[in-house]
Design an enzyme around this catalytic site. Structure first.
Site, PDB file in Angstrom:
ATOM      1  N   GLY A   1     135.722  72.786  54.521  1.00  0.00           N
ATOM      2  CA  GLY A   1     134.988  73.227  53.344  1.00  0.00           C
ATOM      3  C   GLY A   1     135.086  72.256  52.179  1.00  0.00           C
TER       4      GLY A   1
ATOM      5  NE  ARG B   1     143.224  72.384  48.475  1.00  0.00           N
ATOM      6  CZ  ARG B   1     144.151  71.641  49.060  1.00  0.00           C
ATOM      7  NH1 ARG B   1     144.016  71.299  50.333  1.00  0.00           N
ATOM      8  NH2 ARG B   1     145.203  71.217  48.388  1.00  0.00           N
ATOM      9  CB  CYS B   2     138.154  70.034  54.113  1.00  0.00           C
ATOM     10  SG  CYS B   2     139.169  71.350  54.809  1.00  0.00           S
ATOM     11  CG  MET B   3     133.772  68.166  52.761  1.00  0.00           C
ATOM     12  SD  MET B   3     131.967  68.282  52.688  1.00  0.00           S
ATOM     13  CE  MET B   3     131.735  69.395  51.295  1.00  0.00           C
TER      14      MET B   3
END
Length: 413
Positions: free
Chosen positions: A400, A402-404
């Protein structure tokens, strides 16, 4: 641009962030190689890029300076003569190329790219047999020729997970953990961080709290800055407890670090909860999004510095997740908002699309994927301001907002 790193929380106003725009690495993603390359599907690159551009623009509209991983590496090569050659030696050594002849051909191909940004993007995309000509000469070996006719069309694997910049390294305060990642497929990604933090004019002097050649593996999705004094780290499928031991030693006894305790959360070892940030993410001073399956199942340890240099005290915390997070954040109580609003079907579906993996741009202002409609409605009703990002293709990588994103600077809270 302010030099250096400064991230003491998950929610302080985001000032500077590192992203990677999906590139041709997604075009070198054959369906029969998906499992090995840690993907579940092949994203449509053009749409993924459009969605990622929209994500970056959402951040810029909030006053965030967007940096791109590939440009930072190219700038490091521009700044230091010899850095690119050093990188190329290490890149080829870790690329899994079979045969000296093939390695020589690959080196010549990459060295022929004069522009540093183009060179970096090519190393990210990987290399296919269609792009080079295998010479049949007196120096050729049978092994090289036979392997050139092997089933795979890939000479060097692409790095399709690179647009999840959260994982290869993790900014902690004014320093960084340069990770040794769980899989060979992803660990090559950390090379880019190594050369940014070794040679880039703005980041070459930061403290390293973990190194990519460490004996144990860890990933940035397991590292959450609660505040300047408290760090949360997941013991997960991707981060070993032994890695947290190393991290604690390097963080507690480094003069650049303000961290006084590390909370280690032992989370279930499965794909739905591969990182701590898929289990819970802080979105406001007193609010967290959570995976509903995690309630009541966590074993938590508190690590603090001992009396003597190098000593670490470890205490198991026998308390509820709410109480542990309230204590960590200094709040009287916290609200845990379950993905999917607690509905088991919606929760499973939207957790698959990272419904609880949100990026706080400021306290109470969070970037979310558009497709997680049930979770987003719950968040909206809880008073959160939502910055909604298109996500039909980006979500295929199972990560999501945050991951990106890897924040480089946040305002203190």
């Amino acid at each position: 641009m302010t030099k250096g790193l400064r991230v003491h929380s998950e929610i302080g106003a985001l000032k500077r962030v590192c992203l990677h725009r999906p590139g041709e690495e997604l075009l070198n993603l054959p369906p029969f190689e998906l499992e090995r390359l840690l993907f579940d599907d092949v994203p449509f690159l053009e749409v993924a890029q459009e969605e990622h551009d929209a994500f970056a623009q959402i951040l810029r509209d909030q006053g965030v300076e967007v940096l791109y991983l590939e440009k930072l590496v190219a700038e490091a090569f521009d700044a230091v003569p010899g850095a690119r050659d050093e990188f190329l030696d290490q890149y080829i050594a870790e690329a899994g190329i079979k045969g000296d002849c093939m390695r020589k051909v690959v080196r010549e191909k990459l060295e022929s790219i004069t522009d540093n940004l183009e060179f970096v993007m090519k190393t990210m995309a990987g290399l296919t047999k269609a792009e080079i000509e295998i010479p049949l000469s007196a120096g050729s070996t049978l092994n090289a020729l036979v392997n050139s006719e092997s089933e795979s069309d890939l000479i060097i694997d692409p790095m399709p997970n690179l647009y999840f910049t959260r994982d290869p390294f993790a900014v902690v305060g004014n320093g960084v953990c340069l990770n040794r990642m769980y899989s060979v497929t992803r660990n090559r990604e950390t090379l880019y961080g190594k050369y940014i933090f070794k040679y880039h004019p703005d980041y070459k002097d930061v403290s390293l709290y973990f190194r990519r050649d460490a004996a144990f593996h860890t990933e940035g999705g397991d590292v959450l800055n609660i505040n300047a004094k408290t760090l949360a780290v997941g013991i997960s499928q991707r981060t070993q407890a032994a890695a947290i031991d190393v991290m604690a030693q390097n963080i507690f006894w480094n003069s650049d670090s303000e961290v006084e305790r590390i909370l280690a959360f032992n989370i279930p070892n499965n794909r739905a909860m591969m990182h701590l940030d898929t289990v819970f993410t802080q979105i406001d001073h007193d609010k967290f999004t959570i995976h509903p399956a995690i309630m009541g199942t966590l074993q938590v340890f508190e690590l603090t510095p001992g009396k003597n240099s190098g000593d670490v005290n470890i205490t198991e915390l026998n308390d509820t997740l709410e109480h542990i997070l309230a204590n960590a954040t200094g709040q009287d109580q916290v609200k845990l908002i379950p993905c999917g609003g607690g509905d088991p079907i919606a929760a499973a579906r939207e957790q698959w699309n990272d419904g609880s993996n949100t990026l706080a741009v400021a306290p109470g202002k969070i970037c979310v994927y558009a497709r997680n409609t049930v979770t987003n409605d719950v968040l909206y009703k809880e008073g959160l301001e939502l910055l909604v990002c298109p996500s039909a293709e980006l979500s295929r990588g199972r990560g999501g907002p945050r991951c990106m994103s890897m924040p480089f600077e946040r305002e203190d809270i």
